[in-house]
Design an enzyme around this catalytic site. Structure first.
Site, mmCIF file in Angstrom:
data_model
loop_
_atom_site.group_PDB
_atom_site.id
_atom_site.type_symbol
_atom_site.label_atom_id
_atom_site.label_comp_id
_atom_site.label_asym_id
_atom_site.label_seq_id
_atom_site.Cartn_x
_atom_site.Cartn_y
_atom_site.Cartn_z
ATOM 1 N N MET A 110 0.835 -1.167 0.000
ATOM 2 C CA MET A 110 0.000 0.000 0.000
ATOM 3 C C MET A 110 0.892 1.247 0.000
ATOM 4 O O MET A 110 1.209 1.786 1.033
ATOM 5 C CB MET A 110 -0.910 -0.012 1.230
ATOM 6 C CG MET A 110 -1.826 1.150 1.263
ATOM 7 S SD MET A 110 -2.960 1.247 2.679
ATOM 8 C CE MET A 110 -3.327 -0.409 3.091
ATOM 9 N N PRO A 111 1.317 1.709 -1.177
ATOM 10 C CA PRO A 111 2.176 2.888 -1.265
ATOM 11 C C PRO A 111 1.453 4.154 -0.809
ATOM 12 O O PRO A 111 0.254 4.333 -1.044
ATOM 13 C CB PRO A 111 2.524 2.984 -2.745
ATOM 14 C CG PRO A 111 2.246 1.629 -3.291
ATOM 15 C CD PRO A 111 1.138 1.069 -2.470
ATOM 16 N N TYR A 112 2.233 4.995 -0.162
ATOM 17 C CA TYR A 112 1.767 6.320 0.263
ATOM 18 C C TYR A 112 2.781 7.305 -0.296
ATOM 19 O O TYR A 112 3.965 7.248 0.037
ATOM 20 C CB TYR A 112 1.717 6.394 1.788
ATOM 21 C CG TYR A 112 1.417 7.781 2.324
ATOM 22 C CD1 TYR A 112 0.115 8.222 2.453
ATOM 23 C CD2 TYR A 112 2.450 8.642 2.697
ATOM 24 C CE1 TYR A 112 -0.164 9.495 2.947
ATOM 25 C CE2 TYR A 112 2.180 9.897 3.188
ATOM 26 C CZ TYR A 112 0.880 10.320 3.308
ATOM 27 O OH TYR A 112 0.611 11.578 3.795
ATOM 28 N N LYS A 126 2.761 -1.954 -8.296
ATOM 29 C CA LYS A 126 1.783 -1.813 -7.210
ATOM 30 C C LYS A 126 0.383 -1.610 -7.767
ATOM 31 O O LYS A 126 0.196 -1.131 -8.887
ATOM 32 C CB LYS A 126 2.159 -0.641 -6.294
ATOM 33 C CG LYS A 126 3.474 -0.833 -5.568
ATOM 34 C CD LYS A 126 3.398 -1.997 -4.607
ATOM 35 C CE LYS A 126 4.682 -2.164 -3.834
ATOM 36 N NZ LYS A 126 4.617 -3.227 -2.845
ATOM 37 N N PHE A 140 -1.927 5.619 -2.416
ATOM 38 C CA PHE A 140 -2.416 6.900 -1.912
ATOM 39 C C PHE A 140 -1.442 8.004 -2.273
ATOM 40 O O PHE A 140 -0.233 7.856 -2.089
ATOM 41 C CB PHE A 140 -2.582 6.845 -0.386
ATOM 42 C CG PHE A 140 -3.623 5.870 0.048
ATOM 43 C CD1 PHE A 140 -4.934 6.280 0.245
ATOM 44 C CD2 PHE A 140 -3.311 4.533 0.235
ATOM 45 C CE1 PHE A 140 -5.913 5.378 0.637
ATOM 46 C CE2 PHE A 140 -4.272 3.621 0.627
ATOM 47 C CZ PHE A 140 -5.582 4.042 0.824
#
Length: 74
Positions: free
Chosen positions: A1-3, A35, A41
């Site tokens: 879950m990249p931010y 991803k 996000f």
């Protein structure tokens, strides 16, 4: 879950430009890291120029100095 956090000075970034940043950052993470875009996000944080400093001066001060050193536009 990249931010992904993008910080820019608050100097008139348009909604369209923000959308391009969000889409471009998402696409890059998908392309490079494989991803899922649905769990990526992107946050754009606009920082007041008084609160962003470079070379010992705020961006506000630097912009003012640039204006004073720039000849008037015709």
């Amino acid at each position: 879950m990249p931010y992904i956090l993008i910080q820019v000075t608050r100097e008139g970034v348009s909604p369209e430009q923000k959308q391009q940043l969000i889409q471009g950052a998402t696409d890059l993470v998908v392309q490079v890291l494989n991803k899922d875009p649905q769990t990526t996000f992107v946050v754009i944080d606009e920082v007041d120029t008084d609160n962003w400093g470079v070379a010992g001066q705020s961006v506000t001060q630097l912009r003012l100095a640039q204006q004073l050193n720039t000849p008037p536009q015709k």
